[in-house]
Design an enzyme around this catalytic site. Sequence first.
Site, mmCIF file in Angstrom:
data_model
loop_
_atom_site.group_PDB
_atom_site.id
_atom_site.type_symbol
_atom_site.label_atom_id
_atom_site.label_comp_id
_atom_site.label_asym_id
_atom_site.label_seq_id
_atom_site.Cartn_x
_atom_site.Cartn_y
_atom_site.Cartn_z
ATOM 1 C CE LYS A 101 -59.953 11.219 -128.264
ATOM 2 N NZ LYS A 101 -58.780 10.391 -128.522
ATOM 3 C CE LYS A 284 -56.866 12.927 -124.185
ATOM 4 N NZ LYS A 284 -56.133 12.761 -125.344
#
Length: 641
Positions: A101, A284
Amino acid sequence: MKKKSAEQLETEIRRHNELYFQKHQPEISDYEFDRLVERLRTLKPDSPVLREIPSDGARLKESGIKVRHVTPMLSLDKCYQEEDLQDWAEKFSGDLVATPKIDGCAVELRYDGAGRLILGATRGDGMVGEDITLNVRMIEGIPAKISSGPVEIRGEIYMSLSVFQKRKEEGFSNPRNLAAGAIKQKDPNKTKEYELSFFGYDVLGVACATELEKFRQLKAWKIPTVEIIEVPRDDMKSAYDYFLKKREQHDYETDGVVYKANLVSEQQRLNFTAHHPRYAIAYKFQGDSGETILKDVEWSVSRTGTITPVGIVEPVELSGAMVSRVSLHNLGLMKQLGLRRGSKVLMMRRGGVIPKLESVVRAGEGAAIVVPAHCPSCEAPTEVREDFLYCTNTKGCRRTQVAELEHFIKAIECDGFGDKLIAQLYDAGLVQDPADFFSLQQGDLLELDRMGETLAAKLLHNVAEKKKIPLDVFLRALAIRELAKHTSKILAQEFRTLEGVLRVTEEELSAIHTIGPVIAKEVVEGLKRKKGLIERLLKHVAVVGVGSPRPGAEGAETAPLQGRKFLFTGSLETMTRGEAEKKVEALGGEMASGVTKDLDYLVTGAEPGSKVEKAKKLQSKGGKVRVLSEAEWQKMLKLAD
Ligand code: IVH
């Protein structure tokens, strides 16, 4: 920490939204922001504030020409735990893929039937973005023409870390904020100057059966893509570990791993919520955060006289670098956090950004932190104005401290620490006292402007090389006014060990030739004053004495003049030259052939001649030679006997 009410959370979230979107000066990390939102969602699921939170992509207030997205640009669902990832993946069949990401700005690119780039748009609120066509044409990696169309390509515009390093002084806290500003420039040439980059990760309007196929298509169009890997269902975490490991090598910031269902048919079946597609999720990175214990708070005086609290924590690894000190920014913030010694705290460092003490996990039993009434650097009274603590003697204070640090580094000849860096370290609260150089960690250094990992590692290496310091250098490095090069050398030669030097009395010192009573007093008092610093330094360094102790001192060997070189000049009254030489040798000393830098003592009788001049010249250049009168020579013999 005290639990906040829903109303407090609402006010806080609104404030942070404004700081982020209007002022472009976020005070908290995305992670912390997400936590506030999650808490509000639990306490008050129907809060209007939850609907006000713009999508991640709406970085800056839109002001240009509006573009309605044909397909909404949604955000990604996030998770921080492996179980959540597994729950998510159970809802569909087929393979999984993962990509890193990228922490940049989402962009939509439209190419027409002839493959010409006809539109570039920001995400905006997800429905309507802003036309940035002219600017995206300036970005390397975004081709003006591709081999077929029409197609819509989505991806991330970002600023590489190497470019960001050059630009840091513009006051942006991270490359993403700087990239967001750069793509909105009115003048496309300005955008060009920012040297932005692009990665594609999605293709719309072209029939592809899988994500992997989309990436092959992007590559065929010569569009740079993020790396895509297949993920085994029974070890989903492996993709996270893989990209986490690669993270340090990348010249761009990544903040997690995007997992997707590979089959487009499954993606269509899963569909979307109002916020995000159900077929994708962002796991994350959390290596950026870590819990540790607050050991103490030190107070660092800045250039302007503000006294900033600096948290000293048990070293903790954040994004692969150890961190032991953390700025608490100001008194108000420190009080708000409710810190005590022994508090368990959550530390966070988002790639390349200064580590922050985010919150207190458990208050702890330790003593409350006392706000100093006097400046830790110059002892002047302090004063509190709003959230800040100030030294009332701004002029005299900081300079002295920094000068002391500079002196120390020069004295121990530690490379790489220029005056500018020392001032930076001081102002950041990282080095307040010479001993702090030795407890610096890589992560501490990375906080500084223009500090890369290579340089940080080199500096730490240089410091580590100075863990053995010769006694005279150590004494000089203490920055005691009368303890400069010459006197430090004499003290080291005379007393041989640090313990010996620290025991010395004013009388003993002033008995030494070339050291008068004024110097003796200043040195003895100075050593006393520096006791704390000496102790702190000794935790990190070994002080290497000069061979054997002086004759008569504790621990003296049977050969008291061992290793020392003597020379006689002029005629002696109490003995002949030959007798004197025999004495030297009997006590383990050696005779020197002339006045050279190896000579320790030149003993002078009547009418001494040119040797004395020569010895004085050597002394003035910092040579170790000492000139003794015959009486002093006699005293030495008595002591040696
Ligand atoms: S897939 C629903 N892949 O992260 C959008 N997005 O927080 C699915 N992003 O809007 C996009 N790197 O701007 C995808 N490798 C990646 C990404 C990525 C960064 C952005 C994208 C998205 C945002 C969500």
